[in-house]
Design a protein around this motif. Structure first.
Motif, PDB file in Angstrom:
ATOM      1  N   GLY A  70       0.821  -1.211   0.000  1.00 58.40           N
ATOM      2  CA  GLY A  70       0.000   0.000   0.000  1.00 58.40           C
ATOM      3  C   GLY A  70       0.850   1.254   0.000  1.00 58.40           C
ATOM      4  O   GLY A  70       0.562   2.227  -0.707  1.00 58.40           O
ATOM      5  N   ASN A  71       1.921   1.262   0.817  1.00 59.94           N
ATOM      6  CA  ASN A  71       2.817   2.420   0.857  1.00 59.94           C
ATOM      7  C   ASN A  71       3.486   2.647  -0.486  1.00 59.94           C
ATOM      8  O   ASN A  71       3.642   3.783  -0.961  1.00 59.94           O
ATOM      9  CB  ASN A  71       3.875   2.228   1.942  1.00 59.94           C
ATOM     10  CG  ASN A  71       3.284   2.322   3.330  1.00 59.94           C
ATOM     11  OD1 ASN A  71       2.217   2.925   3.527  1.00 59.94           O
ATOM     12  ND2 ASN A  71       3.955   1.710   4.312  1.00 59.94           N
ATOM     13  N   THR A  72       3.898   1.540  -1.111  1.00 60.01           N
ATOM     14  CA  THR A  72       4.548   1.644  -2.423  1.00 60.01           C
ATOM     15  C   THR A  72       3.590   2.218  -3.458  1.00 60.01           C
ATOM     16  O   THR A  72       3.955   3.075  -4.272  1.00 60.01           O
ATOM     17  CB  THR A  72       5.038   0.267  -2.886  1.00 60.01           C
ATOM     18  OG1 THR A  72       5.971  -0.249  -1.939  1.00 60.01           O
ATOM     19  CG2 THR A  72       5.710   0.363  -4.245  1.00 60.01           C
ATOM     20  N   ALA A  73       2.341   1.775  -3.397  1.00 59.18           N
ATOM     21  CA  ALA A  73       1.344   2.267  -4.342  1.00 59.18           C
ATOM     22  C   ALA A  73       1.096   3.751  -4.144  1.00 59.18           C
ATOM     23  O   ALA A  73       0.961   4.512  -5.104  1.00 59.18           O
ATOM     24  CB  ALA A  73       0.050   1.477  -4.188  1.00 59.18           C
ATOM     25  N   ARG A  74       1.035   4.169  -2.854  1.00 65.69           N
ATOM     26  CA  ARG A  74       0.805   5.600  -2.578  1.00 65.69           C
ATOM     27  C   ARG A  74       1.977   6.445  -3.068  1.00 65.69           C
ATOM     28  O   ARG A  74       1.803   7.527  -3.614  1.00 65.69           O
ATOM     29  CB  ARG A  74       0.579   5.785  -1.079  1.00 65.69           C
ATOM     30  CG  ARG A  74      -0.816   5.361  -0.603  1.00 65.69           C
ATOM     31  CD  ARG A  74      -1.099   5.883   0.804  1.00 65.69           C
ATOM     32  NE  ARG A  74      -0.221   5.237   1.780  1.00 65.69           N
ATOM     33  CZ  ARG A  74      -0.496   4.096   2.378  1.00 65.69           C
ATOM     34  NH1 ARG A  74      -1.617   3.447   2.097  1.00 65.69           N
ATOM     35  NH2 ARG A  74       0.340   3.578   3.258  1.00 65.69           N
ATOM     36  N   LEU A  75       3.197   5.933  -2.856  1.00 62.58           N
ATOM     37  CA  LEU A  75       4.385   6.666  -3.316  1.00 62.58           C
ATOM     38  C   LEU A  75       4.409   6.780  -4.834  1.00 62.58           C
ATOM     39  O   LEU A  75       4.738   7.827  -5.402  1.00 62.58           O
ATOM     40  CB  LEU A  75       5.650   5.980  -2.816  1.00 62.58           C
ATOM     41  CG  LEU A  75       5.929   6.078  -1.312  1.00 62.58           C
ATOM     42  CD1 LEU A  75       7.129   5.214  -0.939  1.00 62.58           C
ATOM     43  CD2 LEU A  75       6.180   7.532  -0.917  1.00 62.58           C
ATOM     44  N   GLY A  84       1.809   6.656  -6.762  1.00 64.41           N
ATOM     45  CA  GLY A  84       0.736   7.575  -7.142  1.00 64.41           C
ATOM     46  C   GLY A  84       1.150   9.019  -6.956  1.00 64.41           C
ATOM     47  O   GLY A  84       0.878   9.875  -7.811  1.00 64.41           O
ATOM     48  N   ALA A  85       1.822   9.314  -5.832  1.00 64.77           N
ATOM     49  CA  ALA A  85       2.278  10.686  -5.580  1.00 64.77           C
ATOM     50  C   ALA A  85       3.325  11.104  -6.610  1.00 64.77           C
ATOM     51  O   ALA A  85       3.323  12.233  -7.108  1.00 64.77           O
ATOM     52  CB  ALA A  85       2.845  10.786  -4.168  1.00 64.77           C
ATOM     53  N   ARG A 105       1.565  11.827  -9.901  1.00 61.75           N
ATOM     54  CA  ARG A 105       0.876  13.115  -9.879  1.00 61.75           C
ATOM     55  C   ARG A 105       1.875  14.268  -9.996  1.00 61.75           C
ATOM     56  O   ARG A 105       1.641  15.251 -10.703  1.00 61.75           O
ATOM     57  CB  ARG A 105       0.056  13.245  -8.587  1.00 61.75           C
ATOM     58  CG  ARG A 105      -1.188  12.360  -8.556  1.00 61.75           C
ATOM     59  CD  ARG A 105      -2.110  12.762  -7.410  1.00 61.75           C
ATOM     60  NE  ARG A 105      -1.476  12.531  -6.114  1.00 61.75           N
ATOM     61  CZ  ARG A 105      -1.535  11.378  -5.468  1.00 61.75           C
ATOM     62  NH1 ARG A 105      -2.171  10.336  -5.990  1.00 61.75           N
ATOM     63  NH2 ARG A 105      -0.948  11.249  -4.290  1.00 61.75           N
ATOM     64  N   ALA A 106       3.009  14.141  -9.284  1.00 58.21           N
ATOM     65  CA  ALA A 106       4.041  15.182  -9.369  1.00 58.21           C
ATOM     66  C   ALA A 106       4.583  15.302 -10.793  1.00 58.21           C
ATOM     67  O   ALA A 106       4.801  16.397 -11.309  1.00 58.21           O
ATOM     68  CB  ALA A 106       5.180  14.877  -8.392  1.00 58.21           C
ATOM     69  N   LEU A 107       4.789  14.135 -11.429  1.00 54.17           N
ATOM     70  CA  LEU A 107       5.280  14.130 -12.800  1.00 54.17           C
ATOM     71  C   LEU A 107       4.296  14.823 -13.737  1.00 54.17           C
ATOM     72  O   LEU A 107       4.685  15.642 -14.578  1.00 54.17           O
ATOM     73  CB  LEU A 107       5.523  12.693 -13.260  1.00 54.17           C
ATOM     74  CG  LEU A 107       5.926  12.517 -14.736  1.00 54.17           C
ATOM     75  CD1 LEU A 107       7.251  13.214 -15.018  1.00 54.17           C
ATOM     76  CD2 LEU A 107       6.008  11.028 -15.087  1.00 54.17           C
ATOM     77  N   LEU A 108       3.018  14.512 -13.575  1.00 51.08           N
ATOM     78  CA  LEU A 108       1.997  15.109 -14.434  1.00 51.08           C
ATOM     79  C   LEU A 108       1.900  16.619 -14.214  1.00 51.08           C
ATOM     80  O   LEU A 108       1.791  17.396 -15.166  1.00 51.08           O
ATOM     81  CB  LEU A 108       0.644  14.444 -14.179  1.00 51.08           C
ATOM     82  CG  LEU A 108       0.530  12.978 -14.608  1.00 51.08           C
ATOM     83  CD1 LEU A 108      -0.830  12.408 -14.198  1.00 51.08           C
ATOM     84  CD2 LEU A 108       0.735  12.833 -16.115  1.00 51.08           C
ATOM     85  N   VAL A 109       1.946  17.044 -12.927  1.00 51.27           N
ATOM     86  CA  VAL A 109       1.862  18.474 -12.630  1.00 51.27           C
ATOM     87  C   VAL A 109       3.063  19.221 -13.194  1.00 51.27           C
ATOM     88  O   VAL A 109       2.935  20.282 -13.819  1.00 51.27           O
ATOM     89  CB  VAL A 109       1.739  18.693 -11.109  1.00 51.27           C
ATOM     90  CG1 VAL A 109       1.910  20.175 -10.768  1.00 51.27           C
ATOM     91  CG2 VAL A 109       0.399  18.193 -10.599  1.00 51.27           C
ATOM     92  N   LEU A 110       4.264  18.673 -12.946  1.00 48.56           N
ATOM     93  CA  LEU A 110       5.474  19.322 -13.445  1.00 48.56           C
ATOM     94  C   LEU A 110       5.503  19.346 -14.969  1.00 48.56           C
ATOM     95  O   LEU A 110       5.961  20.315 -15.583  1.00 48.56           O
ATOM     96  CB  LEU A 110       6.712  18.608 -12.896  1.00 48.56           C
ATOM     97  CG  LEU A 110       6.964  18.783 -11.396  1.00 48.56           C
ATOM     98  CD1 LEU A 110       8.123  17.905 -10.942  1.00 48.56           C
ATOM     99  CD2 LEU A 110       7.257  20.247 -11.082  1.00 48.56           C
TER     100      LEU A 110
END
Length: 222
Positions: free
Chosen positions: A6-11, A13-14, A17-22
């Motif tokens: 779960g932690n790996t999936a959240r990381l 995902g984050a 999202r950072a890649l898409l925003v940047l």
């Protein structure tokens, strides 16, 4: 184990999202903003500082051009077309040797020291040519009046401007070969002489392409 997954999936995902925003900010919004500002406030510069003649783009005010006669058989370099104002020498220009599909001219300096014998000979030859080419009936060039830019190339080899002193030396030749009055040609030079930027940056200069466009227009008017 499930917690770790779960932690790996959240990381992941984050990170995604950072890649898409940047990507959106740096790869789309920022370039569009810069392009919009450039086109809105600096349209001329953003589009290459183009110079037009008779409605057609004929060059850029930032890049010098040669005014030469067609290359004759047996010649390695064409002779200058002396009906036109001539730019600075371009000894630093190289030729493309990698991509031979296109005939490209490469910008560059000679990279020779001031005491280099070949460079010294280039300067002597250029000075002799300036004196010979521009000395006409009723006017002889004083060797002491030949400015440095008449006999040396710029760092890029593509300097679009010459000094007013070099332009003035060419006035009598251009007038004679085009059957124009000397004062008329000198006025063209004066009208196309730009002063120092902000009054103190750089030196007065004459854009050769713009000057020759004005000369062509004067010839067409008769």
């Amino acid at each position: 184990m499930n917690t770790s997954v779960g932690n790996t999936a959240r990381l992941l995902g984050a990170g995604l999202r950072a890649l898409l925003v940047l990507t959106l900010v740096c790869g789309v919004l920022y370039p569009l903003a810069v392009m919009g500002i450039g086109q809105g406030l600096f349209n001329h510069q953003a589009n290459g500082s183009e110079i037009t003649s008779n409605g057609k783009v004929v060059g850029s005010e930032l890049i010098g051009q040669r005014y030469d006669l067609p290359l004759k058989k047996g010649e390695e370099t064409p002779a200058p077309d002396l009906k036109w104002f001539q730019p600075r020498p371009s000894n630093g220009l190289g030729t493309n040797t990698v991509n031979t599909q296109y005939r490209l001219i490469l910008s560059g300096a000679t990279n020779r020291a001031g005491d280099n014998e070949e460079l010294i000979q280039w300067v002597k030859d250029a000075k002799a040519a300036v004196i010979k080419d521009n000395s006409v009936d009723g006017y002889k060039v004083n060797p002491a009046d030949v400015p440095p830019d008449a006999v040396t190339s710029s760092g890029s080899g593509l300097d679009p401007a010459i000094s007013p002193q070099y332009a003035d030396i060419q006035v009598h030749r251009v007038a004679k070969l085009n059957n124009l009055d000397v004062p008329q040609v000198r006025k063209l030079v004066n009208d196309h002489t730009d002063d120092r930027i902000l009054g103190f940056i750089g030196e007065p200069r004459v854009n050769v392409l713009e000057l020759n466009i004005a000369l062509k227009a004067a010839l067409e008017k008769g």
